[in-house]
Design a protein around this motif. Structure first.
Motif, PDB file in Angstrom:
ATOM      1  N   ASP A 257      52.118 -15.598  -8.924  1.00  0.00           N
ATOM      2  CA  ASP A 257      50.980 -15.546  -9.829  1.00  0.00           C
ATOM      3  C   ASP A 257      50.521 -16.943 -10.238  1.00  0.00           C
ATOM      4  O   ASP A 257      49.322 -17.224 -10.318  1.00  0.00           O
ATOM      5  CB  ASP A 257      51.322 -14.718 -11.066  1.00  0.00           C
ATOM      6  CG  ASP A 257      52.521 -15.256 -11.817  1.00  0.00           C
ATOM      7  OD1 ASP A 257      52.361 -15.747 -12.950  1.00  0.00           O
ATOM      8  OD2 ASP A 257      53.628 -15.199 -11.267  1.00  0.00           O
ATOM      9  N   SER A 258      51.474 -17.845 -10.485  1.00  0.00           N
ATOM     10  CA  SER A 258      51.120 -19.225 -10.848  1.00  0.00           C
ATOM     11  C   SER A 258      50.484 -19.951  -9.667  1.00  0.00           C
ATOM     12  O   SER A 258      49.501 -20.695  -9.826  1.00  0.00           O
ATOM     13  CB  SER A 258      52.357 -19.983 -11.322  1.00  0.00           C
ATOM     14  OG  SER A 258      52.903 -19.384 -12.470  1.00  0.00           O
ATOM     15  N   PHE A 259      51.032 -19.720  -8.478  1.00  0.00           N
ATOM     16  CA  PHE A 259      50.486 -20.350  -7.280  1.00  0.00           C
ATOM     17  C   PHE A 259      49.060 -19.865  -7.016  1.00  0.00           C
ATOM     18  O   PHE A 259      48.153 -20.658  -6.745  1.00  0.00           O
ATOM     19  CB  PHE A 259      51.393 -20.044  -6.087  1.00  0.00           C
ATOM     20  CG  PHE A 259      50.855 -20.529  -4.777  1.00  0.00           C
ATOM     21  CD1 PHE A 259      50.891 -21.873  -4.443  1.00  0.00           C
ATOM     22  CD2 PHE A 259      50.294 -19.634  -3.870  1.00  0.00           C
ATOM     23  CE1 PHE A 259      50.389 -22.320  -3.223  1.00  0.00           C
ATOM     24  CE2 PHE A 259      49.787 -20.067  -2.659  1.00  0.00           C
ATOM     25  CZ  PHE A 259      49.842 -21.415  -2.340  1.00  0.00           C
ATOM     26  N   LEU A 260      48.852 -18.551  -7.103  1.00  0.00           N
ATOM     27  CA  LEU A 260      47.519 -17.990  -6.858  1.00  0.00           C
ATOM     28  C   LEU A 260      46.531 -18.398  -7.935  1.00  0.00           C
ATOM     29  O   LEU A 260      45.336 -18.570  -7.665  1.00  0.00           O
ATOM     30  CB  LEU A 260      47.610 -16.464  -6.765  1.00  0.00           C
ATOM     31  CG  LEU A 260      48.254 -15.912  -5.497  1.00  0.00           C
ATOM     32  CD1 LEU A 260      48.477 -14.417  -5.607  1.00  0.00           C
ATOM     33  CD2 LEU A 260      47.393 -16.230  -4.272  1.00  0.00           C
ATOM     34  N   TYR A 261      47.016 -18.571  -9.166  1.00  0.00           N
ATOM     35  CA  TYR A 261      46.140 -19.048 -10.226  1.00  0.00           C
ATOM     36  C   TYR A 261      45.627 -20.454  -9.906  1.00  0.00           C
ATOM     37  O   TYR A 261      44.437 -20.756 -10.087  1.00  0.00           O
ATOM     38  CB  TYR A 261      46.869 -19.063 -11.568  1.00  0.00           C
ATOM     39  CG  TYR A 261      46.034 -19.662 -12.688  1.00  0.00           C
ATOM     40  CD1 TYR A 261      45.070 -18.896 -13.330  1.00  0.00           C
ATOM     41  CD2 TYR A 261      46.194 -20.988 -13.075  1.00  0.00           C
ATOM     42  CE1 TYR A 261      44.288 -19.434 -14.349  1.00  0.00           C
ATOM     43  CE2 TYR A 261      45.413 -21.537 -14.090  1.00  0.00           C
ATOM     44  CZ  TYR A 261      44.470 -20.753 -14.719  1.00  0.00           C
ATOM     45  OH  TYR A 261      43.696 -21.301 -15.712  1.00  0.00           O
ATOM     46  N   ALA A 262      46.524 -21.313  -9.407  1.00  0.00           N
ATOM     47  CA  ALA A 262      46.123 -22.674  -9.046  1.00  0.00           C
ATOM     48  C   ALA A 262      45.103 -22.646  -7.911  1.00  0.00           C
ATOM     49  O   ALA A 262      44.093 -23.364  -7.942  1.00  0.00           O
ATOM     50  CB  ALA A 262      47.343 -23.491  -8.643  1.00  0.00           C
ATOM     51  N   ILE A 263      45.339 -21.789  -6.903  1.00  0.00           N
ATOM     52  CA  ILE A 263      44.404 -21.664  -5.777  1.00  0.00           C
ATOM     53  C   ILE A 263      43.039 -21.181  -6.270  1.00  0.00           C
ATOM     54  O   ILE A 263      41.989 -21.736  -5.912  1.00  0.00           O
ATOM     55  CB  ILE A 263      44.963 -20.703  -4.709  1.00  0.00           C
ATOM     56  CG1 ILE A 263      46.241 -21.270  -4.091  1.00  0.00           C
ATOM     57  CG2 ILE A 263      43.911 -20.437  -3.642  1.00  0.00           C
ATOM     58  CD1 ILE A 263      46.056 -22.550  -3.324  1.00  0.00           C
ATOM     59  N   HIS A 264      43.050 -20.138  -7.079  1.00  0.00           N
ATOM     60  CA  HIS A 264      41.804 -19.559  -7.590  1.00  0.00           C
ATOM     61  C   HIS A 264      41.034 -20.571  -8.438  1.00  0.00           C
ATOM     62  O   HIS A 264      39.801 -20.705  -8.302  1.00  0.00           O
ATOM     63  CB  HIS A 264      42.134 -18.312  -8.415  1.00  0.00           C
ATOM     64  CG  HIS A 264      40.933 -17.570  -8.913  1.00  0.00           C
ATOM     65  ND1 HIS A 264      40.034 -16.936  -8.076  1.00  0.00           N
ATOM     66  CD2 HIS A 264      40.468 -17.368 -10.185  1.00  0.00           C
ATOM     67  CE1 HIS A 264      39.082 -16.377  -8.797  1.00  0.00           C
ATOM     68  NE2 HIS A 264      39.305 -16.623 -10.074  1.00  0.00           N
ATOM     69  N   TYR A 265      41.736 -21.290  -9.272  1.00  0.00           N
ATOM     70  CA  TYR A 265      41.093 -22.269 -10.149  1.00  0.00           C
ATOM     71  C   TYR A 265      40.480 -23.407  -9.332  1.00  0.00           C
ATOM     72  O   TYR A 265      39.341 -23.833  -9.584  1.00  0.00           O
ATOM     73  CB  TYR A 265      42.130 -22.818 -11.131  1.00  0.00           C
ATOM     74  CG  TYR A 265      41.555 -23.640 -12.252  1.00  0.00           C
ATOM     75  CD1 TYR A 265      41.098 -23.044 -13.423  1.00  0.00           C
ATOM     76  CD2 TYR A 265      41.451 -25.030 -12.156  1.00  0.00           C
ATOM     77  CE1 TYR A 265      40.566 -23.790 -14.468  1.00  0.00           C
ATOM     78  CE2 TYR A 265      40.923 -25.790 -13.184  1.00  0.00           C
ATOM     79  CZ  TYR A 265      40.489 -25.163 -14.331  1.00  0.00           C
ATOM     80  OH  TYR A 265      39.970 -25.919 -15.350  1.00  0.00           O
ATOM     81  N   ILE A 266      41.214 -23.890  -8.344  1.00  0.00           N
ATOM     82  CA  ILE A 266      40.723 -24.994  -7.508  1.00  0.00           C
ATOM     83  C   ILE A 266      39.499 -24.550  -6.697  1.00  0.00           C
ATOM     84  O   ILE A 266      38.529 -25.298  -6.541  1.00  0.00           O
ATOM     85  CB  ILE A 266      41.838 -25.507  -6.588  1.00  0.00           C
ATOM     86  CG1 ILE A 266      42.920 -26.217  -7.414  1.00  0.00           C
ATOM     87  CG2 ILE A 266      41.286 -26.466  -5.533  1.00  0.00           C
ATOM     88  CD1 ILE A 266      44.151 -26.607  -6.626  1.00  0.00           C
ATOM     89  N   LEU A 267      39.524 -23.311  -6.188  1.00  0.00           N
ATOM     90  CA  LEU A 267      38.368 -22.802  -5.442  1.00  0.00           C
ATOM     91  C   LEU A 267      37.135 -22.704  -6.340  1.00  0.00           C
ATOM     92  O   LEU A 267      36.014 -23.008  -5.910  1.00  0.00           O
ATOM     93  CB  LEU A 267      38.694 -21.429  -4.842  1.00  0.00           C
ATOM     94  CG  LEU A 267      39.649 -21.419  -3.642  1.00  0.00           C
ATOM     95  CD1 LEU A 267      40.041 -19.996  -3.290  1.00  0.00           C
ATOM     96  CD2 LEU A 267      39.007 -22.103  -2.439  1.00  0.00           C
ATOM     97  N   CYS A 268      37.334 -22.290  -7.584  1.00  0.00           N
ATOM     98  CA  CYS A 268      36.206 -22.221  -8.523  1.00  0.00           C
ATOM     99  C   CYS A 268      35.651 -23.613  -8.802  1.00  0.00           C
ATOM    100  O   CYS A 268      34.429 -23.799  -8.901  1.00  0.00           O
ATOM    101  CB  CYS A 268      36.650 -21.564  -9.829  1.00  0.00           C
ATOM    102  SG  CYS A 268      37.000 -19.802  -9.695  1.00  0.00           S
ATOM    103  N   LEU A 269      36.523 -24.608  -8.909  1.00  0.00           N
ATOM    104  CA  LEU A 269      36.072 -25.983  -9.119  1.00  0.00           C
ATOM    105  C   LEU A 269      35.323 -26.497  -7.889  1.00  0.00           C
ATOM    106  O   LEU A 269      34.350 -27.245  -8.020  1.00  0.00           O
ATOM    107  CB  LEU A 269      37.257 -26.883  -9.445  1.00  0.00           C
ATOM    108  CG  LEU A 269      37.979 -26.613 -10.778  1.00  0.00           C
ATOM    109  CD1 LEU A 269      39.091 -27.636 -10.996  1.00  0.00           C
ATOM    110  CD2 LEU A 269      36.999 -26.650 -11.947  1.00  0.00           C
ATOM    111  N   CYS A 270      35.778 -26.110  -6.703  1.00  0.00           N
ATOM    112  CA  CYS A 270      35.061 -26.482  -5.475  1.00  0.00           C
ATOM    113  C   CYS A 270      33.664 -25.875  -5.474  1.00  0.00           C
ATOM    114  O   CYS A 270      32.693 -26.508  -5.043  1.00  0.00           O
ATOM    115  CB  CYS A 270      35.836 -26.015  -4.240  1.00  0.00           C
ATOM    116  SG  CYS A 270      37.358 -26.920  -3.919  1.00  0.00           S
TER     117      CYS A 270
END
Length: 542
Positions: A257-270
């Motif tokens: 969940d923490s890993f996917l949160y980081a991925i999701h957040y970074i994609l939103c920033l992209c």
């Protein structure tokens, strides 16, 4: 770290906005009339632009199915952005009480995520299946990049929610923060209840009994129900959670969940950083284009029309304009892509960007075919004033030295035109340039010069002073064997191809078709004369 990435994304986005403003200024300097005043207000009433932005009324008129797909994507994206992504800022403004894990927000988040995902998939399928008039125009890399990036954001969001549904660490964090339940007060029963009803994965659980489930239900109502709805309402995330449930031990140990949160957040920033550089920028450009006031033929004739730079780049290359283009048959005959509106827009962007592959002469030939029917402007879902763009483009190219065939025809007196016509193109030649209607006496011999076609002709009404011949007079020239003269008349080259004359002709003469054929053959004649004409003009200038 996330805060630093957020600031970097905002900085890149601002740099992109500055770049877009610079590009708009460059466009404005390229496409302008000397007499145009850019201080003139270009805004129309706010309501039409507002409705076109939120409800997309123009797209609804153009295509109902495509409107449904785009509207679902737009509404879904807007909801996810305002309610989900920016809930820290908007929850107090819009809601009395908001928690992302309660209904209806949990259900609506999944529903709108599905809308966005289906919209993106439909967009890709439409491009791949090539069910468009501009099917041979490839989608640029940034178009695919934008859609794929949105799909990754949506997919990672669903996976993140699914991983949180089955996550024991997330469950324990909530228990410790929001309740005083422990092993002695029934934590095992609460775990059993959440495993049985909400698919949370626990490596070790006691045997299921009715009393333990009943106690777990009581504890859930006491501590959890106020901020946690049944996860089944998150219908897609819940189904994903059921699929990954059996890998729950591995996923929980490695905090997926923490890993996917980081991925999701970074994609939103992209997504934020790429906004000004991708097709996502249309969410800003289309509202701006919808606010620009449409300019009429009077301003075009007075050389006072103004092109909206934002409107030019608001084009989504949908191809609706080309589908309704009144001179599409000319493209079918000549194969000149620059006849089609969507191709002209892309070529104008290329000229402004310095693309050496754009042939200005060919672009001028395609652009001058436009009859000014306003069909493309009326149907454009983005609200671009395309008719003004074509008018200013033609004058701009002429000022750059790329004269249109119509300009050359209108500057040569009709008698001089007939005298300069190459012998091979005159009617007295044994082999005429074409064997179309203009060479078949049966097509026009029945004309009785009743002037009905002239009475309904909008060109004659609008330009009665400068116009040299009327439609029935052109037919008479053909009857007299003067086709080579008819090809140089102003009437032939200003015809709007509205087909009014052909529809009302009592003799059923295909007047418009004949005029269009004469224009095409006249253009061939101009091409043979243009070099000598331009050479003479340069000598006069020097």
């Amino acid at each position: 770290m996330f805060e630093a990435l957020l600031y970097v994304s905002i900085f890149i986005c601002l740099i992109g906005l500055v770049f877009q403003i610079w590009r708009f200024k460059r466009t404005s300097s390229f496409l302008k009339h000397p007499k145009a005043s850019r201080l003139r207000s270009e805004l129309m009433t706010i309501i039409p632009g507002f409705l076109n932005t939120l409800v997309q009324v123009r797209l609804f008129k153009a295509g109902k199915i495509r409107w449904l797909i785009h509207f679902g994507l737009f509404v879904g994206f807007l909801y996810l952005l305002l309610v989900h992504g920016l809930h820290d800022l908007t929850s107090d403004l819009f809601f009395d009480y908001y928690e992302p894990t309660i209904d209806p927000y949990q259900f609506l988040r999944n529903l709108n995520g599905v809308f966005v995902g289906l919209g993106c998939i439909a967009f890709l399928l439409r491009r791949r299946l090539k069910i468009r008039i501009n099917k041979d125009t490839p989608l640029k890399y940034k178009g695919y990049f934008s859609i794929i990036l949105i799909l990754l954001v949506i997919s990672s969001g669903f996976l993140l929610e699914a991983s949180k549904i089955i996550s024991e660490p997330v469950f324990m964090d909530m228990v410790e923060e929001y309740s005083d339940v422990d092993e002695e007060s029934g934590l095992a029963d609460l775990k059993l209840y959440w495993n049985h009803n909400f698919k949370v994965y626990f490596p070790q659980l006691p045997e299921v009994t009715s009393s333990s489930l009943e106690n777990g239900s009581f504890l859930n109502e006491e501590y959890c129900l106020s901020c946690h709805s049944d996860t089944k309402s998150a219908f897609l995330s819940f189904q994903a959670a059921k699929l990954i449930y059996y890998a729950g031990d591995f996923l929980n140990r490695h905090r997926a969940d923490s890993f996917l949160y980081a991925i999701h957040y970074i994609l939103c920033l992209c997504l934020l950083a790429c906004l000004p550089f991708s097709r996502l920028f249309h969410i800003i450009l289309i509202p701006v284009a919808g606010l620009v006031k449409k300019q009429d033929s009077v301003l075009h004739g007075q050389k006072k029309a103004v092109v909206s730079a934002a409107g030019l780049y608001a084009c989504t290359n949908c191809g609706y304009c080309s589908e309704v283009c009144s001179v599409y048959p000319h493209f079918q005959t000549t194969g000149n892509l620059f006849v089609l509106p969507h191709s002209k827009i892309e070529s104008v962007k290329g000229l402004i960007g310095g693309d050496a592959g754009i042939n200005p002469w060919l672009l001028q030939k395609g652009n001058e075919i436009c009859t000014g029917c306003y069909n493309c402007t009326d149907i454009c879902p983005s609200g671009i004033d395309l008719q003004t763009l074509w008018s200013v483009l033609g004058d701009t190219l002429c000022e750059e030295g790329y004269l249109s065939n119509s300009n050359v025809v209108n500057t040569i007196p009709l008698l001089e035109w007939a005298a300069k016509a190459p012998v091979s193109l005159k009617r007295k030649e044994k082999k005429p340039v074409s064997s179309g209607l203009a060479d078949q006496s049966d097509a026009f011999e029945a004309c009785v010069q009743c002037t009905i076609c002239t009475n309904v002709c909008p060109v004659v009404e609008y330009d009665s002073v400068k116009n040299d011949y009327t439609p029935q007079q052109v037919m008479n020239l053909l009857r007299l064997g003067q086709r080579h003269v008819a090809e140089g008349t102003r009437m032939v080259h200003t015809c709007l191809t509205c087909y009014s004359c052909q529809e009302v002709c009592p003799q059923k003469i295909p007047v418009t078709d004949i005029l269009l054929e004469l224009r095409n053959s006249g253009y061939k004649k101009v091409e043979t004369m243009k070099k000598d004409y331009l050479k003479g003009m340069r000598q006069i200038e020097t």
